[in-house]
Design an enzyme around this catalytic site. Structure first.
Site, PDB file in Angstrom:
ATOM      1  N   ASP A  93     -18.532  30.365  21.197  1.00 42.01           N
ATOM      2  CA  ASP A  93     -19.137  29.113  21.657  1.00 42.01           C
ATOM      3  C   ASP A  93     -20.584  29.058  21.207  1.00 42.01           C
ATOM      4  O   ASP A  93     -21.211  30.104  21.023  1.00 42.01           O
ATOM      5  CB  ASP A  93     -19.064  28.989  23.181  1.00 42.01           C
ATOM      6  CG  ASP A  93     -19.292  27.548  23.613  1.00 42.01           C
ATOM      7  OD1 ASP A  93     -18.352  26.747  23.514  1.00 42.01           O
ATOM      8  OD2 ASP A  93     -20.422  27.212  23.993  1.00 42.01           O
ATOM      9  N   TYR A 127     -28.549  22.298  26.996  1.00 42.37           N
ATOM     10  CA  TYR A 127     -27.776  22.942  28.076  1.00 42.37           C
ATOM     11  C   TYR A 127     -28.661  23.859  28.914  1.00 42.37           C
ATOM     12  O   TYR A 127     -28.532  23.924  30.138  1.00 42.37           O
ATOM     13  CB  TYR A 127     -26.609  23.747  27.490  1.00 42.37           C
ATOM     14  CG  TYR A 127     -25.495  22.867  26.970  1.00 42.37           C
ATOM     15  CD1 TYR A 127     -24.496  22.404  27.825  1.00 42.37           C
ATOM     16  CD2 TYR A 127     -25.454  22.472  25.644  1.00 42.37           C
ATOM     17  CE1 TYR A 127     -23.487  21.587  27.353  1.00 42.37           C
ATOM     18  CE2 TYR A 127     -24.454  21.651  25.166  1.00 42.37           C
ATOM     19  CZ  TYR A 127     -23.472  21.206  26.027  1.00 42.37           C
ATOM     20  OH  TYR A 127     -22.479  20.387  25.559  1.00 42.37           O
TER      21      TYR A 127
HETATM   22  O1  CP3 Z   1     -14.170  25.030  16.507  1.00 43.34           O
HETATM   23  C1  CP3 Z   1     -13.659  26.055  16.968  1.00 43.34           C
HETATM   24  O2  CP3 Z   1     -12.434  26.176  17.165  1.00 43.34           O
HETATM   25  C2  CP3 Z   1     -14.543  27.260  17.220  1.00 43.34           C
HETATM   26  C3  CP3 Z   1     -14.868  27.503  18.602  1.00 43.34           C
HETATM   27  C4  CP3 Z   1     -15.822  26.550  19.303  1.00 43.34           C
HETATM   28  C5  CP3 Z   1     -15.748  26.259  20.690  1.00 43.34           C
HETATM   29  N1  CP3 Z   1     -16.827  25.512  21.032  1.00 43.34           N
HETATM   30  C6  CP3 Z   1     -14.675  26.728  21.587  1.00 43.34           C
HETATM   31  C7  CP3 Z   1     -14.599  26.200  22.959  1.00 43.34           C
HETATM   32  C8  CP3 Z   1     -16.951  25.891  18.800  1.00 43.34           C
HETATM   33  C9  CP3 Z   1     -17.482  25.789  17.361  1.00 43.34           C
HETATM   34  C10 CP3 Z   1     -17.579  25.252  19.903  1.00 43.34           C
HETATM   35  C11 CP3 Z   1     -18.822  24.497  19.768  1.00 43.34           C
HETATM   36  C12 CP3 Z   1     -19.418  23.868  20.947  1.00 43.34           C
HETATM   37  N2  CP3 Z   1     -19.421  24.319  22.231  1.00 43.34           N
HETATM   38  C13 CP3 Z   1     -20.201  22.673  20.891  1.00 43.34           C
HETATM   39  C14 CP3 Z   1     -20.540  21.906  19.641  1.00 43.34           C
HETATM   40  C15 CP3 Z   1     -19.392  21.144  19.104  1.00 43.34           C
HETATM   41  C16 CP3 Z   1     -19.042  19.920  19.858  1.00 43.34           C
HETATM   42  O3  CP3 Z   1     -17.916  19.883  20.416  1.00 43.34           O
HETATM   43  O4  CP3 Z   1     -19.812  18.997  19.847  1.00 43.34           O
HETATM   44  C17 CP3 Z   1     -20.615  22.393  22.193  1.00 43.34           C
HETATM   45  C18 CP3 Z   1     -21.438  21.212  22.622  1.00 43.34           C
HETATM   46  C19 CP3 Z   1     -20.141  23.444  23.029  1.00 43.34           C
HETATM   47  C20 CP3 Z   1     -20.363  23.634  24.486  1.00 43.34           C
HETATM   48  C21 CP3 Z   1     -19.102  23.649  25.214  1.00 43.34           C
HETATM   49  N3  CP3 Z   1     -18.217  24.715  25.248  1.00 43.34           N
HETATM   50  C22 CP3 Z   1     -18.564  22.626  26.007  1.00 43.34           C
HETATM   51  C23 CP3 Z   1     -19.210  21.267  26.195  1.00 43.34           C
HETATM   52  C24 CP3 Z   1     -17.362  23.093  26.512  1.00 43.34           C
HETATM   53  C25 CP3 Z   1     -16.492  22.413  27.535  1.00 43.34           C
HETATM   54  C26 CP3 Z   1     -15.819  21.246  26.979  1.00 43.34           C
HETATM   55  C27 CP3 Z   1     -14.375  21.546  26.825  1.00 43.34           C
HETATM   56  O5  CP3 Z   1     -13.828  21.222  25.776  1.00 43.34           O
HETATM   57  O6  CP3 Z   1     -13.790  22.090  27.812  1.00 43.34           O
HETATM   58  C28 CP3 Z   1     -17.123  24.387  26.005  1.00 43.34           C
HETATM   59  C29 CP3 Z   1     -15.936  25.240  26.235  1.00 43.34           C
HETATM   60  C30 CP3 Z   1     -15.116  25.550  25.033  1.00 43.34           C
HETATM   61  N4  CP3 Z   1     -15.619  25.925  23.815  1.00 43.34           N
HETATM   62  C31 CP3 Z   1     -13.676  25.594  24.969  1.00 43.34           C
HETATM   63  C32 CP3 Z   1     -13.359  26.016  23.678  1.00 43.34           C
HETATM   64  C33 CP3 Z   1     -11.982  26.299  23.124  1.00 43.34           C
HETATM   65  C34 CP3 Z   1     -12.715  25.305  26.107  1.00 43.34           C
HETATM   66  C35 CP3 Z   1     -12.712  26.470  27.023  1.00 43.34           C
HETATM   67  C36 CP3 Z   1     -11.459  26.647  27.855  1.00 43.34           C
HETATM   68  O7  CP3 Z   1     -10.485  27.249  27.366  1.00 43.34           O
HETATM   69  O8  CP3 Z   1     -11.466  26.236  29.015  1.00 43.34           O
END
Ligand code: CP3
Length: 332
Positions: A68, A146
């Site tokens: 992340d 964040y």
């Molecule tokens: O792209 C990929 O597969 C690589 C892994 C990756 C994740 N997050 C996995 C993740 C990457 C590159 C990110 C980037 C990320 N994380 C961003 C920038 C990209 C974007 O979407 O704009 C941001 C803002 C974050 C912060 C973040 N992490 C948020 C806002 C959330 C919750 C939102 C959600 O989708 O639940 C996460 C959690 C997250 N990061 C998950 C995953 C697979 C879900 C976690 C779960 O399994 O509950």
């Protein structure tokens, strides 16, 4: 992948998707029943397995490290949790100088990120040279938002106020994140990643004049210091046309464009994107029709990587993802 990043015409575009590993996949949900999201990121064997899940199932051209963007904030001392149906929560946000002083130094923070080095080493060995391996990091401002807000926020009001009331504090925080991110990306490159994507997802949450004055200089320093003609950088942002005109002059190889911006206006740089992820929630034929239009529009362009304009949504049907990857793989 590397050819497309370097701006060459390829017989067909390479294809991968942001958030290609995640909750829309049954294999991922199964592991998530046993482990928290952060535990999956921190444990190299599991992070490696999840990174490869989509490639095994759908055969994309590139694997993106499963992790992340907020691990840099965590390494600096943020007490981070990803809460079901809520997203990231940071219990000790940065709101004054004393909070900033409590963050650890860059060297110690980098040492807390060694698990990523281990994951990438395992991934490079598994993938060989046939598939591309992508690293990534959050841009200083997107991560800082964040850290300041304590979680996701639509209006980032605390960040907005900090810029106005304590610009030196805001700048010192971005400076620190920039230093750490430079070291973190350098560490990822040492493990042989083919490219690194920088996520400036929340560029459009600030008015452009404020963004350009208080944020852009830090992004520019990050990218300038990381610039290397042989080591592609991909810049992803959700931004409007005017901001992209500014980003276009940064020394990145690839611009990764959000869903509402036309890709064809960026001559002289490789581009990545930008199918709206919501098309994948529609019936398959409709999603493929939209993807075909995009492939047609981009045919023959110098350096094009097929991707979505933002991450895959959790409700997406794996069958549609499969069909979309196949469409691009057979589009030569
Ligand atoms: O792209 C990929 O597969 C690589 C892994 C990756 C994740 N997050 C996995 C993740 C990457 C590159 C990110 C980037 C990320 N994380 C961003 C920038 C990209 C974007 O979407 O704009 C941001 C803002 C974050 C912060 C973040 N992490 C948020 C806002 C959330 C919750 C939102 C959600 O989708 O639940 C996460 C959690 C997250 N990061 C998950 C995953 C697979 C879900 C976690 C779960 O399994 O509950």
């Amino acid at each position: 992948m590397k050819m497309a990043c370097l701006g060459q015409v390829t017989p067909r575009p390479p294809v991968w998707f942001m958030r290609q590993a995640g909750r829309y996949m049954e294999e991922y949900r199964k592991l998530r029943q046993k482990y928290s999201f952060m535990a999956l990121c921190h444990e190299p064997d599991l992070a490696c397995e999840i990174t490869l899940q989509p490639l095994k199932k759908f055969n994309m051209d590139a694997a993106i490290l499963f992790c992340d963007i907020l691990v840099t904030a965590e390494a600096l001392g943020a007490d981070l949790d990803i809460v079901e149906n809520k997203g990231p929560v940071i219990q000790n946000p940065v709101s004054n100088q004393s909070d900033l002083d409590k963050l650890v130094n860059c060297e110690d923070a980098l040492n807390r990120l060694r698990f990523v080095e281990t994951t990438l080493k395992a991934l490079r060995a598994e993938l060989g040279e046939e598939k591309a391996l992508l690293g990534f990091a959050g841009a200083p401002f997107t991560v800082a938002s964040y850290l300041i807000e304590g979680g996701s926020s639509k209006h980032i009001a605390k960040s907005f106020r900090m810029i106005q009331e304590s610009p030196e504090l805001f700048s010192a925080l971005l400076e620190k994140l920039t230093d750490l991110t430079i070291a973190y990306v350098t560490m990822q490159r040492s493990q042989g990643v083919d490219a690194v994507q920088i996520f400036e997802s929340w560029a459009s949450l600030l008015p452009a004049d404020i963004y350009l004055k208080h944020v852009f200089p830090h992004l520019k320093r990050l990218i300038t210091e990381l610039h290397d003609p042989e080591q592609p950088l991909i810049l992803f942002a959700l931004a409007n046309d005017n901001l992209w005109k500014v980003f276009q002059d940064l020394p990145v190889h690839v611009l990764s464009i959000g869903p509402d911006v036309s890709l064809r206006q960026f001559q002289g740089k490789a581009v990545q994107g930008n199918l709206d992820p919501r098309w994948l929630l529609c019936p398959k034929d409709l999603a493929l029709e939209k993807a075909n239009q995009l492939l047609h529009d981009m045919r023959g362009s110098e350096g094009y990587i097929f991707n979505l304009g933002h991450g895959i949504l959790p409700q997406t049907s794996p069958e549609n993802v499969h069909a979309l990857v196949d469409l691009v793989l057979h589009s030569a």
